[in-house]
Design a protein around this motif. Structure first.
Motif, PDB file in Angstrom:
ATOM      1  N   SER B  94      -4.702  28.176  43.033  1.00  7.06           N
ATOM      2  CA  SER B  94      -4.407  26.743  43.200  1.00  7.06           C
ATOM      3  C   SER B  94      -5.691  25.934  43.162  1.00  7.06           C
ATOM      4  CB  SER B  94      -3.692  26.498  44.524  1.00  7.06           C
ATOM      5  OG  SER B  94      -2.699  27.405  44.708  1.00  7.06           O
ATOM      6  N   LEU B  95      -6.702  26.463  43.836  1.00  6.13           N
ATOM      7  CA  LEU B  95      -7.989  25.764  43.895  1.00  6.13           C
ATOM      8  C   LEU B  95      -8.618  25.671  42.502  1.00  6.13           C
ATOM      9  CD1 LEU B  95      -9.541  24.692  46.419  1.00  6.13           C
ATOM     10  CD2 LEU B  95     -11.057  26.635  46.139  1.00  6.13           C
ATOM     11  N   PHE B  96      -8.558  26.798  41.757  1.00  8.69           N
ATOM     12  CA  PHE B  96      -9.114  26.840  40.416  1.00  8.69           C
ATOM     13  C   PHE B  96      -8.406  25.829  39.512  1.00  8.69           C
ATOM     14  CE2 PHE B  96      -9.228  28.636  36.108  1.00  8.69           C
ATOM     15  CZ  PHE B  96     -10.598  28.724  35.935  1.00  8.69           C
ATOM     16  N   LYS B  97      -7.078  25.810  39.598  1.00  7.74           N
ATOM     17  CA  LYS B  97      -6.263  24.887  38.794  1.00  7.74           C
ATOM     18  C   LYS B  97      -6.613  23.452  39.137  1.00  7.74           C
ATOM     19  CE  LYS B  97      -3.039  27.137  36.289  1.00  7.74           C
ATOM     20  NZ  LYS B  97      -2.715  26.777  34.909  1.00  7.74           N
ATOM     21  N   TYR B  98      -6.768  23.231  40.416  1.00  9.78           N
ATOM     22  CA  TYR B  98      -7.052  21.877  40.898  1.00  9.78           C
ATOM     23  C   TYR B  98      -8.397  21.379  40.356  1.00  9.78           C
ATOM     24  CZ  TYR B  98      -8.137  18.137  44.195  1.00  9.78           C
ATOM     25  OH  TYR B  98      -8.488  16.942  44.754  1.00  9.78           O
ATOM     26  N   ILE B  99      -9.403  22.253  40.429  1.00  8.13           N
ATOM     27  CA  ILE B  99     -10.746  21.879  39.949  1.00  8.13           C
ATOM     28  C   ILE B  99     -10.704  21.628  38.453  1.00  8.13           C
ATOM     29  CG2 ILE B  99     -13.099  22.768  39.605  1.00  8.13           C
ATOM     30  CD1 ILE B  99     -12.625  24.261  42.343  1.00  8.13           C
ATOM     31  N   ASP B 100      -9.995  22.515  37.717  1.00  5.14           N
ATOM     32  CA  ASP B 100      -9.894  22.407  36.264  1.00  5.14           C
ATOM     33  C   ASP B 100      -9.225  21.077  35.877  1.00  5.14           C
ATOM     34  OD1 ASP B 100     -10.434  23.631  33.795  1.00  5.14           O
ATOM     35  OD2 ASP B 100      -8.295  24.051  33.545  1.00  5.14           O
ATOM     36  N   THR B 101      -8.152  20.745  36.559  1.00  8.08           N
ATOM     37  CA  THR B 101      -7.422  19.498  36.286  1.00  8.08           C
ATOM     38  C   THR B 101      -8.323  18.306  36.549  1.00  8.08           C
ATOM     39  OG1 THR B 101      -5.532  20.657  37.184  1.00  8.08           O
ATOM     40  CG2 THR B 101      -5.215  18.344  36.687  1.00  8.08           C
ATOM     41  N   ASN B 102      -9.072  18.376  37.620  1.00  9.48           N
ATOM     42  CA  ASN B 102      -9.988  17.288  37.970  1.00  9.48           C
ATOM     43  C   ASN B 102     -11.033  17.083  36.879  1.00  9.48           C
ATOM     44  OD1 ASN B 102      -8.760  16.559  40.238  1.00  9.48           O
ATOM     45  ND2 ASN B 102     -10.354  17.243  41.659  1.00  9.48           N
ATOM     46  N   LYS B 103     -11.548  18.232  36.347  1.00  4.96           N
ATOM     47  CA  LYS B 103     -12.575  18.162  35.297  1.00  4.96           C
ATOM     48  C   LYS B 103     -12.011  17.473  34.058  1.00  4.96           C
ATOM     49  CE  LYS B 103     -15.797  21.900  36.222  1.00  4.96           C
ATOM     50  NZ  LYS B 103     -16.170  23.259  35.853  1.00  4.96           N
ATOM     51  N   ALA B 106     -11.569  13.830  34.534  1.00  8.77           N
ATOM     52  CA  ALA B 106     -12.861  13.142  34.511  1.00  8.77           C
ATOM     53  C   ALA B 106     -13.320  12.937  33.069  1.00  8.77           C
ATOM     54  CB  ALA B 106     -13.895  13.940  35.284  1.00  8.77           C
ATOM     55  N   ARG B 107     -13.097  13.982  32.206  1.00  8.44           N
ATOM     56  CA  ARG B 107     -13.510  13.907  30.805  1.00  8.44           C
ATOM     57  C   ARG B 107     -12.714  12.825  30.079  1.00  8.44           C
ATOM     58  NH1 ARG B 107     -12.189  18.999  28.433  1.00  8.44           N
ATOM     59  NH2 ARG B 107     -13.411  19.915  30.086  1.00  8.44           N
ATOM     60  N   ILE B 108     -11.430  12.800  30.314  1.00 10.39           N
ATOM     61  CA  ILE B 108     -10.562  11.808  29.674  1.00 10.39           C
ATOM     62  C   ILE B 108     -10.967  10.413  30.098  1.00 10.39           C
ATOM     63  CG2 ILE B 108      -8.188  10.934  29.607  1.00 10.39           C
ATOM     64  CD1 ILE B 108      -7.401  14.004  29.907  1.00 10.39           C
ATOM     65  N   ALA B 109     -11.210  10.279  31.386  1.00 14.24           N
ATOM     66  CA  ALA B 109     -11.598   8.968  31.922  1.00 14.24           C
ATOM     67  C   ALA B 109     -12.904   8.507  31.290  1.00 14.24           C
ATOM     68  CB  ALA B 109     -11.744   9.050  33.421  1.00 14.24           C
ATOM     69  N   LYS B 110     -13.835   9.463  31.078  1.00  6.94           N
ATOM     70  CA  LYS B 110     -15.144   9.132  30.519  1.00  6.94           C
ATOM     71  C   LYS B 110     -14.994   8.637  29.084  1.00  6.94           C
ATOM     72  CE  LYS B 110     -19.801  10.932  30.732  1.00  6.94           C
ATOM     73  NZ  LYS B 110     -20.642  12.107  30.839  1.00  6.94           N
ATOM     74  N   THR B 111     -14.233   9.363  28.262  1.00  7.42           N
ATOM     75  CA  THR B 111     -14.062   8.978  26.864  1.00  7.42           C
ATOM     76  C   THR B 111     -13.318   7.663  26.764  1.00  7.42           C
ATOM     77  OG1 THR B 111     -12.151  10.398  26.832  1.00  7.42           O
ATOM     78  CG2 THR B 111     -14.147  11.298  25.856  1.00  7.42           C
ATOM     79  N   ASP B 112     -12.380   7.462  27.622  1.00  2.19           N
ATOM     80  CA  ASP B 112     -11.589   6.219  27.601  1.00  2.19           C
ATOM     81  C   ASP B 112     -12.451   5.005  27.850  1.00  2.19           C
ATOM     82  OD1 ASP B 112      -8.443   7.445  28.895  1.00  2.19           O
ATOM     83  OD2 ASP B 112      -9.306   7.419  26.889  1.00  2.19           O
ATOM     84  N   THR B 113     -13.399   5.157  28.760  1.00  2.00           N
ATOM     85  CA  THR B 113     -14.213   4.001  29.122  1.00  2.00           C
ATOM     86  C   THR B 113     -15.237   3.666  28.046  1.00  2.00           C
ATOM     87  OG1 THR B 113     -15.573   5.519  30.361  1.00  2.00           O
ATOM     88  CG2 THR B 113     -14.008   4.214  31.634  1.00  2.00           C
ATOM     89  N   THR B 114     -15.766   4.708  27.346  1.00  2.00           N
ATOM     90  CA  THR B 114     -16.808   4.454  26.350  1.00  2.00           C
ATOM     91  C   THR B 114     -16.228   3.955  25.036  1.00  2.00           C
ATOM     92  OG1 THR B 114     -16.738   6.768  25.788  1.00  2.00           O
ATOM     93  CG2 THR B 114     -18.486   6.085  27.295  1.00  2.00           C
TER      94      THR B 114
END
Lengths: 158, 286
Positions: B94-103, B106-114
């Motif tokens: 669960s922890l691994f999945k959670y971290i992966d989803t967060n990553k 974050a990547r999607i959010a980064k590309t969206d903003t630029t």
């Protein structure tokens, strides 16, 4: 009140209730019945009685049962201990007081026992016995005076 | 107030243990004042009974009620370890999945903003697979898209696509023929709608392909706005040019003096200062 709480009441208060009933009825067998009936009533009313008020409830029931017991009897046959002298050399005050207690009526005796044995205050005794606080105070003082006079009379005999 | 009339009541209350500390002290003081009453007080205290501890109820078991037995489910040792391992594995996954989803988020959010937001043209169905431009050419980037006018630009947007898509060109030719056949008033409105102000941003490929016909239209050349030249305060003054020149000279001299003062400040080294006047170094220590 849960079953375990009721059982805790039995373990904690059965002896005190028996002593009270013994002194009130004057007979161990009658006291036994009073204790058994009192706990039976508590068990039946366990859903209504709070654990913290169980002791007062038990003494209330025992007081009523004891009074009823006396009322049924035409004459009280209090099992008083044999006469003993009260001297400084033989200070068996306890037995003399037991005899003095037998001089009191059932209600006064119960009040003295609740006061001295259980240490209840005037207002608590009033709740148990369904009397007013003033009545409790007056009856108790009357009983003290009788007990004191008995002690004085014993002293005079000596 | 304790007196000869009420002292007995106080004595009995003392025997009952109902006297307040102040009242008990008052009673003791009264007894000290009347020592003959002390024996009476002792008799009242003797009337206090003490419980007989030897009297006990022996039949308590008959009064006790059976308590509900709590069932204890015992597991073998290996089962305990298996459950513990299973829980640990579940937590780890669960922890691994959670971290992966967060990553990923974050990547999607980064590309969206630029990435700049490029509105799609209304009839841009055929160019979905073409690469999207990241930065617009300067002349075109200056034009802003007006969402309310997109509907007017539909006819113009099709025009560059005709140049590189023959099939579409044929259809466009038909479309143009249709446009030519419409009334002069309607034609005028189409011409107005094809003005560069109302255009949406074309893709770079579209620009490259459609550049020759676009070059013929001078209206597409948008000159960047000229940078406003900074005017000094002296220039803004409502005085003659000769006075302005004089004022500028004074300002220049004053600023030079202030610069030299700041230079002197920099040259102060601890308890000494060195400065140069007409090629002579002067050192003053203080």
């Amino acid at each position: 009140m849960e079953v375990n709480e009721y059982n805790a009441c039995v373990r904690e208060w059965a002896d005190a209730l028996f002593r009270f009933a013994c002194k009130c009825t004057g007979q161990a067998s009658d006291a036994h019945d009073v204790v058994q009936n009192s706990f039976e009533v508590l068990w039946q009313k366990r859903k209504e009685v709070e654990t913290g008020k169980a002791k007062a409830y038990l003494f209330q029931v025992a007081y009523r049962k004891s009074i009823d017991h006396y009322r049924k009897k035409v004459k009280i046959t209090f099992a008083a201990p044999p006469e003993e002298t009260y001297t400084p050399a033989n200070p068996d005050l306890k037995k003399i007081l037991d005899r003095a207690l037998a001089q009191l009526d059932d209600q006064a005796r119960a009040l003295v026992l609740l006061k001295d044995y259980e240490g209840y205050r005037y207002e608590e005794i009033a709740q148990i016995t369904d009397l007013t606080e003033t009545q409790v105070k007056v009856y108790l003082h009357r009983a003290r005076k009788i007990l004191k006079e008995y002690l004085v009379s014993v002293e005079n005999i000596i | 107030m304790i007196s000869w009339e009420n002292y007995e009541e106080y004595m009995m209350m003392h025997a009952d243990g109902e006297l307040k500390p102040a009242e008990a002290q008052e009673l003791m003081a009264f007894l000290d004042a009347n020592p003959t009453l002390k024996s009476e007080m002792a008799l009242y205290d003797l009337t206090r009974l003490t419980p007989d501890e030897s009297l006990t109820y022996h039949d308590k078991n008959s009064l006790l009620k059976p308590e509900p037995v709590k069932r204890v489910i015992s597991f073998p040792k290996w089962r305990k370890y298996a459950i513990a391992a299973g829980i640990a594995l579940l937590v780890f996954v669960s922890l691994f999945k959670y971290i992966d989803t967060n990553k990923n988020n974050a990547r999607i959010a980064k590309t969206d903003t630029t990435k700049p937001i490029i509105p799609e043209p209304a009839n841009n169905t055929s160019n979905k697979n073409e690469p999207q431009p990241q930065q617009e050419p300067k002349s075109i980037a200056a034009t802003t898209v007006q969402p309310a006018k997109v509907t007017h630009a539909t006819h113009h947007d099709i025009h560059p696509q005709i140049t590189h898509n023959k099939q579409l060109a044929n259809t466009k030719q038909n479309d143009n023929a249709l446009v030519n056949n419409i009334t002069p008033a309607a034609k005028a409105t189409t011409e107005i709608s094809s003005l560069p102000i109302t255009t949406t941003k074309p893709l770079p490929s579209e620009i490259a392909m459609a550049s020759p016909p676009m070059a013929t239209i001078p209206a597409y050349e948008i000159t960047p706005p000229a940078k406003p030249t900074k005017r000094s305060l002296i220039d803004r003054l409502p005085i003659d040019e000769a006075n302005k020149r004089q004022l500028k000279t004074i300002a220049h001299i004053t600023s030079g003096a202030s610069r030299s003062v700041s230079k002197v400040k920099e040259e102060i080294d601890g308890n000494a200062i060195t400065f140069n006047i007409k090629n002579n170094n002067i050192h003053i220590s203080f």
